[in-house]
Design an enzyme around this catalytic site. Structure first.
Site, PDB file in Angstrom:
ATOM      1  N   GLY A 236       7.563   6.378  -6.145  1.00  0.00           N
ATOM      2  CA  GLY A 236       6.732   6.568  -7.349  1.00  0.00           C
ATOM      3  C   GLY A 236       6.551   5.290  -8.146  1.00  0.00           C
ATOM      4  O   GLY A 236       6.576   5.301  -9.372  1.00  0.00           O
TER       5      GLY A 236
ATOM      6  N   VAL B 268       7.372  -5.341 -11.919  1.00  0.00           N
ATOM      7  CA  VAL B 268       6.558  -6.519 -12.214  1.00  0.00           C
ATOM      8  C   VAL B 268       5.188  -6.270 -11.555  1.00  0.00           C
ATOM      9  O   VAL B 268       4.983  -5.245 -10.949  1.00  0.00           O
ATOM     10  CB  VAL B 268       7.171  -7.829 -11.663  1.00  0.00           C
ATOM     11  CG1 VAL B 268       8.305  -8.320 -12.514  1.00  0.00           C
ATOM     12  CG2 VAL B 268       7.596  -7.669 -10.213  1.00  0.00           C
TER      13      VAL B 268
ATOM     14  N   LYS C 250      -9.028  -9.938 -18.090  1.00  0.00           N
ATOM     15  CA  LYS C 250      -8.720 -11.192 -17.370  1.00  0.00           C
ATOM     16  C   LYS C 250     -10.022 -11.761 -16.789  1.00  0.00           C
ATOM     17  O   LYS C 250     -10.691 -11.100 -15.994  1.00  0.00           O
ATOM     18  CB  LYS C 250      -7.720 -10.865 -16.248  1.00  0.00           C
ATOM     19  CG  LYS C 250      -7.456 -11.996 -15.285  1.00  0.00           C
ATOM     20  CD  LYS C 250      -6.415 -11.569 -14.243  1.00  0.00           C
ATOM     21  CE  LYS C 250      -6.263 -12.581 -13.132  1.00  0.00           C
ATOM     22  NZ  LYS C 250      -5.353 -12.118 -12.079  1.00  0.00           N
TER      23      LYS C 250
ATOM     24  N   PRO D 182     -12.586 -18.617 -11.277  1.00  0.00           N
ATOM     25  CA  PRO D 182     -13.216 -17.557 -12.068  1.00  0.00           C
ATOM     26  C   PRO D 182     -13.456 -16.287 -11.263  1.00  0.00           C
ATOM     27  O   PRO D 182     -13.408 -16.311 -10.030  1.00  0.00           O
ATOM     28  CB  PRO D 182     -14.578 -18.191 -12.403  1.00  0.00           C
ATOM     29  CG  PRO D 182     -14.881 -19.010 -11.187  1.00  0.00           C
ATOM     30  CD  PRO D 182     -13.551 -19.509 -10.654  1.00  0.00           C
TER      31      PRO D 182
ATOM     32  N   VAL E 102      15.682  10.185  -0.986  1.00  0.00           N
ATOM     33  CA  VAL E 102      15.548  10.426   0.457  1.00  0.00           C
ATOM     34  C   VAL E 102      16.605   9.608   1.196  1.00  0.00           C
ATOM     35  O   VAL E 102      16.747   8.402   0.965  1.00  0.00           O
ATOM     36  CB  VAL E 102      14.126  10.046   0.932  1.00  0.00           C
ATOM     37  CG1 VAL E 102      14.009  10.131   2.449  1.00  0.00           C
ATOM     38  CG2 VAL E 102      13.089  10.951   0.259  1.00  0.00           C
TER      39      VAL E 102
ATOM     40  N   LEU F 139       4.394  -2.392  -1.306  1.00  0.00           N
ATOM     41  CA  LEU F 139       5.336  -3.396  -0.805  1.00  0.00           C
ATOM     42  C   LEU F 139       5.915  -2.994   0.550  1.00  0.00           C
ATOM     43  O   LEU F 139       6.349  -3.840   1.322  1.00  0.00           O
ATOM     44  CB  LEU F 139       6.452  -3.618  -1.827  1.00  0.00           C
ATOM     45  CG  LEU F 139       5.976  -4.183  -3.184  1.00  0.00           C
ATOM     46  CD1 LEU F 139       7.118  -4.219  -4.190  1.00  0.00           C
ATOM     47  CD2 LEU F 139       5.368  -5.573  -3.031  1.00  0.00           C
TER      48      LEU F 139
ATOM     49  N   THR G 133      -3.024 -10.063  -5.837  1.00  0.00           N
ATOM     50  CA  THR G 133      -3.820  -9.253  -4.906  1.00  0.00           C
ATOM     51  C   THR G 133      -3.141  -7.951  -4.461  1.00  0.00           C
ATOM     52  O   THR G 133      -3.752  -7.159  -3.749  1.00  0.00           O
ATOM     53  CB  THR G 133      -4.120 -10.071  -3.633  1.00  0.00           C
ATOM     54  OG1 THR G 133      -2.913 -10.713  -3.214  1.00  0.00           O
ATOM     55  CG2 THR G 133      -5.179 -11.113  -3.879  1.00  0.00           C
TER      56      THR G 133
HETATM   57  C1  LIG Z   1       7.513 -11.363  -8.707  1.00  0.00           C
HETATM   58  C2  LIG Z   1       6.395 -10.420  -8.404  1.00  0.00           C
HETATM   59  C3  LIG Z   1       5.202 -10.525  -9.113  1.00  0.00           C
HETATM   60  C4  LIG Z   1       4.147  -9.670  -8.810  1.00  0.00           C
HETATM   61  N1  LIG Z   1       2.953  -9.820  -9.469  1.00  0.00           N
HETATM   62  C5  LIG Z   1       1.895  -9.067  -9.116  1.00  0.00           C
HETATM   63  C6  LIG Z   1       0.648  -9.198  -9.757  1.00  0.00           C
HETATM   64  O1  LIG Z   1       0.464  -9.994 -10.668  1.00  0.00           O
HETATM   65  N2  LIG Z   1      -0.364  -8.411  -9.352  1.00  0.00           N
HETATM   66  C7  LIG Z   1      -0.235  -7.489  -8.361  1.00  0.00           C
HETATM   67  O2  LIG Z   1      -1.197  -6.810  -8.002  1.00  0.00           O
HETATM   68  N3  LIG Z   1       0.965  -7.293  -7.784  1.00  0.00           N
HETATM   69  C8  LIG Z   1       2.010  -8.066  -8.116  1.00  0.00           C
HETATM   70  N4  LIG Z   1       3.212  -7.855  -7.514  1.00  0.00           N
HETATM   71  C9  LIG Z   1       3.355  -6.761  -6.552  1.00  0.00           C
HETATM   72  C10 LIG Z   1       3.486  -5.439  -7.294  1.00  0.00           C
HETATM   73  O3  LIG Z   1       4.577  -5.503  -8.175  1.00  0.00           O
HETATM   74  C11 LIG Z   1       3.666  -4.285  -6.321  1.00  0.00           C
HETATM   75  O4  LIG Z   1       2.708  -4.365  -5.313  1.00  0.00           O
HETATM   76  C12 LIG Z   1       3.479  -2.956  -7.008  1.00  0.00           C
HETATM   77  O5  LIG Z   1       4.304  -2.852  -8.127  1.00  0.00           O
HETATM   78  C13 LIG Z   1       3.739  -1.798  -6.080  1.00  0.00           C
HETATM   79  O6  LIG Z   1       5.102  -1.684  -5.777  1.00  0.00           O
HETATM   80  P1  LIG Z   1       5.560  -0.437  -4.913  1.00  0.00           P
HETATM   81  O7  LIG Z   1       5.097   0.796  -5.596  1.00  0.00           O
HETATM   82  O8  LIG Z   1       5.126  -0.652  -3.523  1.00  0.00           O
HETATM   83  O9  LIG Z   1       7.129  -0.532  -4.917  1.00  0.00           O
HETATM   84  P2  LIG Z   1       8.211  -0.227  -6.076  1.00  0.00           P
HETATM   85  O10 LIG Z   1       7.686  -0.493  -7.433  1.00  0.00           O
HETATM   86  O11 LIG Z   1       9.436  -0.952  -5.659  1.00  0.00           O
HETATM   87  O12 LIG Z   1       8.453   1.335  -5.982  1.00  0.00           O
HETATM   88  C14 LIG Z   1       9.282   1.897  -4.973  1.00  0.00           C
HETATM   89  C15 LIG Z   1       9.446   3.374  -5.242  1.00  0.00           C
HETATM   90  O13 LIG Z   1      10.123   3.941  -4.143  1.00  0.00           O
HETATM   91  C16 LIG Z   1      11.140   4.786  -4.607  1.00  0.00           C
HETATM   92  N5  LIG Z   1      12.210   4.855  -3.616  1.00  0.00           N
HETATM   93  C17 LIG Z   1      12.881   3.817  -3.050  1.00  0.00           C
HETATM   94  N6  LIG Z   1      13.835   4.298  -2.216  1.00  0.00           N
HETATM   95  C18 LIG Z   1      13.730   5.642  -2.261  1.00  0.00           C
HETATM   96  C19 LIG Z   1      14.450   6.707  -1.641  1.00  0.00           C
HETATM   97  N7  LIG Z   1      15.456   6.473  -0.817  1.00  0.00           N
HETATM   98  N8  LIG Z   1      14.080   7.974  -1.937  1.00  0.00           N
HETATM   99  C20 LIG Z   1      13.064   8.247  -2.774  1.00  0.00           C
HETATM  100  N9  LIG Z   1      12.362   7.275  -3.395  1.00  0.00           N
HETATM  101  C21 LIG Z   1      12.696   5.997  -3.138  1.00  0.00           C
HETATM  102  C22 LIG Z   1      11.610   4.146  -5.920  1.00  0.00           C
HETATM  103  O14 LIG Z   1      12.251   5.106  -6.738  1.00  0.00           O
HETATM  104  C23 LIG Z   1      10.270   3.688  -6.491  1.00  0.00           C
HETATM  105  O15 LIG Z   1       9.674   4.769  -7.172  1.00  0.00           O
HETATM  106  C24 LIG Z   1       4.300  -8.680  -7.817  1.00  0.00           C
HETATM  107  C25 LIG Z   1       5.514  -8.558  -7.135  1.00  0.00           C
HETATM  108  C26 LIG Z   1       6.536  -9.422  -7.405  1.00  0.00           C
HETATM  109  C27 LIG Z   1       7.830  -9.291  -6.636  1.00  0.00           C
END
Ligand SMILES: Cc1cc2nc3c(=O)[nH]c(=O)nc-3n(C[C@H](O)[C@H](O)[C@H](O)COP(=O)(O)OP(=O)(O)OC[C@H]3O[C@@H](n4cnc5c(N)ncnc54)[C@H](O)[C@@H]3O)c2cc1C
Length: 538
Positions: free
Chosen positions: A37, A72, A103, A123, A210, A358, A369
């Site tokens: 989530g 982040v 932006k 830009p 999970v 991710l 991106t």
């Molecule tokens: C330093 C940094 C800067 C960034 N800057 C940008 C930016 O400027 N612009 C941009 O577009 N993106 C940026 N990103 C990428 C962006 O943060 C991610 O793409 C975005 O937040 C999506 O993350 P996510 O949902 O894939 O993962 P996460 O936010 O890590 O969410 C993972 C989810 O999985 C759940 N989960 C994990 N394990 C389990 C389990 N065993 N059982 C049930 N649930 C579980 C967690 O509870 C959580 O809800 C950046 C990333 C980093 C590291």
């Protein structure tokens, strides 16, 4: 003159096409389970719900109560606008809740040491830039052939002018030119907003951790079990578990392609600072000793972070350098340290599992991106579903498409490092000397350095895939990368059709139709309907 892609405002034909496609949805697809989530989980839930809920497909999102989101990711590309528009969510609704700002693009500070190129602006281009953008590309082409003309991207785009003056990319009522823009936002608040919206739109929600995925005889996922003792089964599983890649990597063992040889950064440290009365309308990315620092303006604070390579500097050194830069050496403002895994899985859609966010891969955040990958992966997947083609061949085409997007974006990010002219640390020298470049990138750089226009190749997307012509010219000219002709020659009349003074004048008069960013944020105007926004690939 320009190839464009319409992002929203579906034509009646498109609506009818979609209605027809919906009837093709495979009858075996009744339940979808999204694990995770974070932003990826909730964006995917909303994209799936938009097309599938009305067809009777049940969408559930399960999230761990103990594993937090990455928290982040505060900048976007302009495509995020298409995401909200397609869900019919007004800026005036989501932006204040997420402390969001507009932006216009990104300033790159200190990446080049070439005189006059120490800072340049990448830009977001708009309709209003049609003429000046053409001139920018022409001037750059003339300059690579040795003509003494202005090829500084900051001088040709309305977005650069608006950012320099801290104006919002929202025109006054009487001015009919919308400007293409992205957003900055608080990542945690955005997650909460999307969560709320998804529940309103019929997505079910479970909190459970999970622990295990069971596979059936075909090796596809049959169900997942949780620490709380629940077993959840579904027809389609979406892995949004972040870098853990619980389903796509851990359960299905999908091979992973690392980009570590191309992109060295693998860690980041982040901390906020207060924001003053004026709110900038740009991201600033400043070169540091072993990476770069972002500065992102939100309505309530600046988000700051330092993305660096742990091979060249320790977490402590990075934190100290960032604190020094922000004037926080003596402050107890907490710092968040993060690890990054840079690369992608080979199959984003593997058997009955789709990886989004991710878990599918990550390219460091220099051009912000990641949210675009989420949006495109989920939207293109829905198109495949609605075509009713879940065959292996379809999976192959889908994965090739997403992989192409990853490789293209990687190449554009690599170019920032490859073209740097800093010599102050081993980090920058190693980046400039890095020969791990893809073949298409090598070809593009070699064409440019031999004085040949890259525009026809990028316009066809045979080279420089994923980025438009003006972006490639902005980075190459902005960094001051020109073949050395000895002395520059005065431009011929063919090489310079407009004087830079006329362009300055035009942009200045256009910018007068835009208002102060903070003022606009205090009363966000409704979306202008009937105007379809277009992405320019010229
Ligand atoms: C330093 C940094 C800067 C960034 N800057 C940008 C930016 O400027 N612009 C941009 O577009 N993106 C940026 N990103 C990428 C962006 O943060 C991610 O793409 C975005 O937040 C999506 O993350 P996510 O949902 O894939 O993962 P996460 O936010 O890590 O969410 C993972 C989810 O999985 C759940 N989960 C994990 N394990 C389990 C389990 N065993 N059982 C049930 N649930 C579980 C967690 O509870 C959580 O809800 C950046 C990333 C980093 C590291």
């Amino acid at each position: 003159m320009s190839d464009t892609a319409t992002v929203y405002n579906l034509t009646p034909e498109e609506s009818m096409r979609r209605t027809a496609l919906k009837s093709a949805l495979p009858p075996t697809l009744r339940r979808v389970l999204i694990v995770g989530g974070g932003t990826a989980g909730w964006m995917t839930a909303l994209i799936l719900a938009r097309s599938l809920t009305e067809l009777g497909v049940e969408i559930t999102l399960v999230e761990s109560p103990t594993v937090g989101i990455i928290g982040v990711g505060e900048g976007s590309t302009p495509w995020l606008r298409g995401f909200f528009d397609s869900l019919d969510i007004e800026e005036s609704e989501w932006m204040p809740e997420c402390h969001a700002t507009y932006k216009c693009g990104i300033t790159f500070d200190g990446w080049s040491t070439k005189p006059g190129c120490e800072s340049y602006f990448h830009p977001f281009a708009s309709m209003l830039d049609n003429l000046t953008m053409t001139q920018f590309v022409r001037n750059s082409d003339a300059k690579i052939r040795g003509a003494d003309v202005c090829a500084d991207p900051d001088r040709f785009f309305i977005a650069a002018r608006l950012a320099a003056k801290q104006l919002a990319p929202k025109p006054a009522e009487h001015f009919p030119f919308d400007v293409w823009h992205g957003y900055h936002f608080d990542a945690v608040l955005l997650g909460q907003f999307l969560h709320k919206k998804a529940l309103q739109r019929g997505v079910r929600y479970e909190t459970a951790h999970v622990t295990h995925a069971s596979l059936n005889e075909q090796g596809a996922i049959a169900s997942v079990s949780t620490r709380e003792g629940i077993t959840l089964s579904a027809d389609l599983f979406v892995d949004c578990t972040g870098f853990a890649g619980l389903l796509i990597s851990q359960a299905l063992k999908t091979p992973y392609v690392s980009f570590a040889e191309n992109l060295f950064n693998d860690a980041a440290v982040a901390m906020p600072t207060p924001i003053g009365a004026a709110i900038p309308s740009e991201t600033v990315s400043t070169a540091m000793r072993h990476g770069w620092a972002w500065k992102i303006p939100l309505t309530q604070r600046f988000g700051n972070g330092y993305v660096y390579s742990s091979k060249f500097c320790s977490a402590d050194q990075a934190e100290t350098e960032l604190r020094q830069r922000l004037g926080l050496l003596e402050s107890d403002t907490p710092a968040r340290h993060l690890k990054m895994k840079i690369g992608r899985v080979t199959q984003h859609w593997n058997k009955n599992c789709l990886a989004v966010g991710l878990s599918q891969g990550f390219i460091e955040p220099l051009e912000a991106t990641a949210l675009l990958f989420i949006q495109q992966t989920a939207s293109v997947f829905v198109d495949f579903l609605l075509r009713g083609d879940l065959s292996e061949a379809a999976q192959g085409r889908f994965n090739a498409h997403v992989n192409d997007h990853f490789e293209g974006t990687r190449d554009y990010i690599v170019t920032h490092y490859k073209t740097n002219s800093r010599t102050d640390t081993e980090y920058w020298r190693a980046n400039a000397a890095n020969l791990n470049l893809s073949e298409p990138l090598k070809q593009l750089l070699s064409l440019w350095m031999s004085g040949n226009s890259i525009a026809p190749h990028v316009r066809k997307q045979s080279l420089g895939r994923g980025y438009p012509v003006f972006s490639w010219y902005s980075i190459m000219s902005g960094m001051g990368i020109f073949p050395d002709p000895g002395a520059l020659h005065a431009p011929t009349s063919e090489e310079q059709t407009f004087g830079i003074a006329e362009i300055d004048n035009l942009l200045e008069r256009s910018a007068a139709n835009y208002r102060d960013h903070r003022e606009v944020l205090s009363r966000i105007p409704p979306r202008r309907r009937g105007q379809s926004l277009q992405v320019y690939f010229w």
